[in-house]
Motif scaffolding. Structure first.
Motif, PDB file in Angstrom:
ATOM      1  N   LYS A 123       0.835  -1.211   0.000  1.00  0.00           N
ATOM      2  CA  LYS A 123       0.000   0.000   0.000  1.00  0.00           C
ATOM      3  C   LYS A 123       0.865   1.254   0.000  1.00  0.00           C
ATOM      4  O   LYS A 123       0.534   2.233  -0.673  1.00  0.00           O
ATOM      5  CB  LYS A 123      -0.947  -0.008   1.200  1.00  0.00           C
ATOM      6  N   LEU A 163       2.067   1.625  -3.475  1.00  0.00           N
ATOM      7  CA  LEU A 163       0.982   2.126  -4.302  1.00  0.00           C
ATOM      8  C   LEU A 163       0.837   3.638  -4.136  1.00  0.00           C
ATOM      9  O   LEU A 163       0.730   4.373  -5.123  1.00  0.00           O
ATOM     10  CB  LEU A 163      -0.324   1.422  -3.947  1.00  0.00           C
ATOM     11  N   ASN A 164       0.859   4.111  -2.904  1.00  0.00           N
ATOM     12  CA  ASN A 164       0.765   5.555  -2.658  1.00  0.00           C
ATOM     13  C   ASN A 164       1.917   6.305  -3.307  1.00  0.00           C
ATOM     14  O   ASN A 164       1.734   7.390  -3.867  1.00  0.00           O
ATOM     15  CB  ASN A 164       0.738   5.843  -1.147  1.00  0.00           C
ATOM     16  N   GLN A 183       1.253   6.436  -7.039  1.00  0.00           N
ATOM     17  CA  GLN A 183       0.147   7.356  -7.311  1.00  0.00           C
ATOM     18  C   GLN A 183       0.609   8.804  -7.198  1.00  0.00           C
ATOM     19  O   GLN A 183       0.222   9.651  -8.002  1.00  0.00           O
ATOM     20  CB  GLN A 183      -1.010   7.086  -6.348  1.00  0.00           C
ATOM     21  N   ILE A 239       1.280   1.360 -10.920  1.00  0.00           N
ATOM     22  CA  ILE A 239       0.082   1.406 -10.069  1.00  0.00           C
ATOM     23  C   ILE A 239      -0.741   0.142 -10.283  1.00  0.00           C
ATOM     24  O   ILE A 239      -1.145  -0.523  -9.326  1.00  0.00           O
ATOM     25  CB  ILE A 239      -0.753   2.673 -10.372  1.00  0.00           C
ATOM     26  N   LYS A 240      -0.955  -0.220 -11.536  1.00  0.00           N
ATOM     27  CA  LYS A 240      -1.757  -1.411 -11.846  1.00  0.00           C
ATOM     28  C   LYS A 240      -1.084  -2.683 -11.327  1.00  0.00           C
ATOM     29  O   LYS A 240      -1.747  -3.560 -10.760  1.00  0.00           O
ATOM     30  CB  LYS A 240      -2.002  -1.508 -13.351  1.00  0.00           C
ATOM     31  N   THR A 277       1.038  -2.948  -8.829  1.00  0.00           N
ATOM     32  CA  THR A 277       0.975  -2.948  -7.366  1.00  0.00           C
ATOM     33  C   THR A 277      -0.428  -3.289  -6.882  1.00  0.00           C
ATOM     34  O   THR A 277      -0.595  -4.045  -5.915  1.00  0.00           O
ATOM     35  CB  THR A 277       1.445  -1.588  -6.807  1.00  0.00           C
ATOM     36  N   GLN A 278      -1.453  -2.772  -7.559  1.00  0.00           N
ATOM     37  CA  GLN A 278      -2.827  -3.113  -7.194  1.00  0.00           C
ATOM     38  C   GLN A 278      -3.079  -4.615  -7.374  1.00  0.00           C
ATOM     39  O   GLN A 278      -3.731  -5.238  -6.531  1.00  0.00           O
ATOM     40  CB  GLN A 278      -3.821  -2.304  -8.044  1.00  0.00           C
ATOM     41  N   ASP A 279      -2.544  -5.182  -8.449  1.00  0.00           N
ATOM     42  CA  ASP A 279      -2.686  -6.627  -8.674  1.00  0.00           C
ATOM     43  C   ASP A 279      -1.975  -7.427  -7.581  1.00  0.00           C
ATOM     44  O   ASP A 279      -2.491  -8.443  -7.110  1.00  0.00           O
ATOM     45  CB  ASP A 279      -2.136  -7.024 -10.048  1.00  0.00           C
ATOM     46  N   ILE A 295      -1.409  -6.447  -4.495  1.00  0.00           N
ATOM     47  CA  ILE A 295      -2.198  -6.310  -3.267  1.00  0.00           C
ATOM     48  C   ILE A 295      -3.397  -7.272  -3.313  1.00  0.00           C
ATOM     49  O   ILE A 295      -3.670  -7.977  -2.342  1.00  0.00           O
ATOM     50  CB  ILE A 295      -2.668  -4.857  -3.065  1.00  0.00           C
ATOM     51  N   SER A 296      -4.062  -7.331  -4.452  1.00  0.00           N
ATOM     52  CA  SER A 296      -5.207  -8.246  -4.595  1.00  0.00           C
ATOM     53  C   SER A 296      -4.772  -9.693  -4.400  1.00  0.00           C
ATOM     54  O   SER A 296      -5.458 -10.475  -3.734  1.00  0.00           O
ATOM     55  CB  SER A 296      -5.844  -8.091  -5.977  1.00  0.00           C
TER      56      SER A 296
END
Length: 68
Positions: A22, A25-26, A29, A48-49, A51-53, A55-56
């Motif tokens: 997270k 990600l910040n 961003q 960003i994408k 890192t979001q993946d 995290i998921s």
């Protein structure tokens, strides 16, 4: 290490991993918002994408771990 201690250690490791992702990600961003160059902006958006993946994926592992 007992099973209970091992499980607690794994939960803490997963929690720390999510927290670090997270933060990453910040960071991406923020860079995306501050960047004016389109190619760099696209690279930040890709990060960003990704890192979001990540995290998921970690949440999926965490959920699977807690339901078994």
């Amino acid at each position: 290490m007992t099973d209970k201690e091992s499980l607690e250690f794994q939960r803490k490791a997963i929690s720390l991993t999510i927290s670090l992702l997270k933060d990453k990600l910040n960071y991406h961003q923020t860079l995306y918002k501050l960047t004016n160059h389109s190619k760099k902006k696209e690279k930040h958006l890709q990060n960003i994408k990704i890192t979001q993946d990540l995290i998921s994926s970690v949440y999926e592992v965490y959920d699977d771990h807690n339901t078994h």
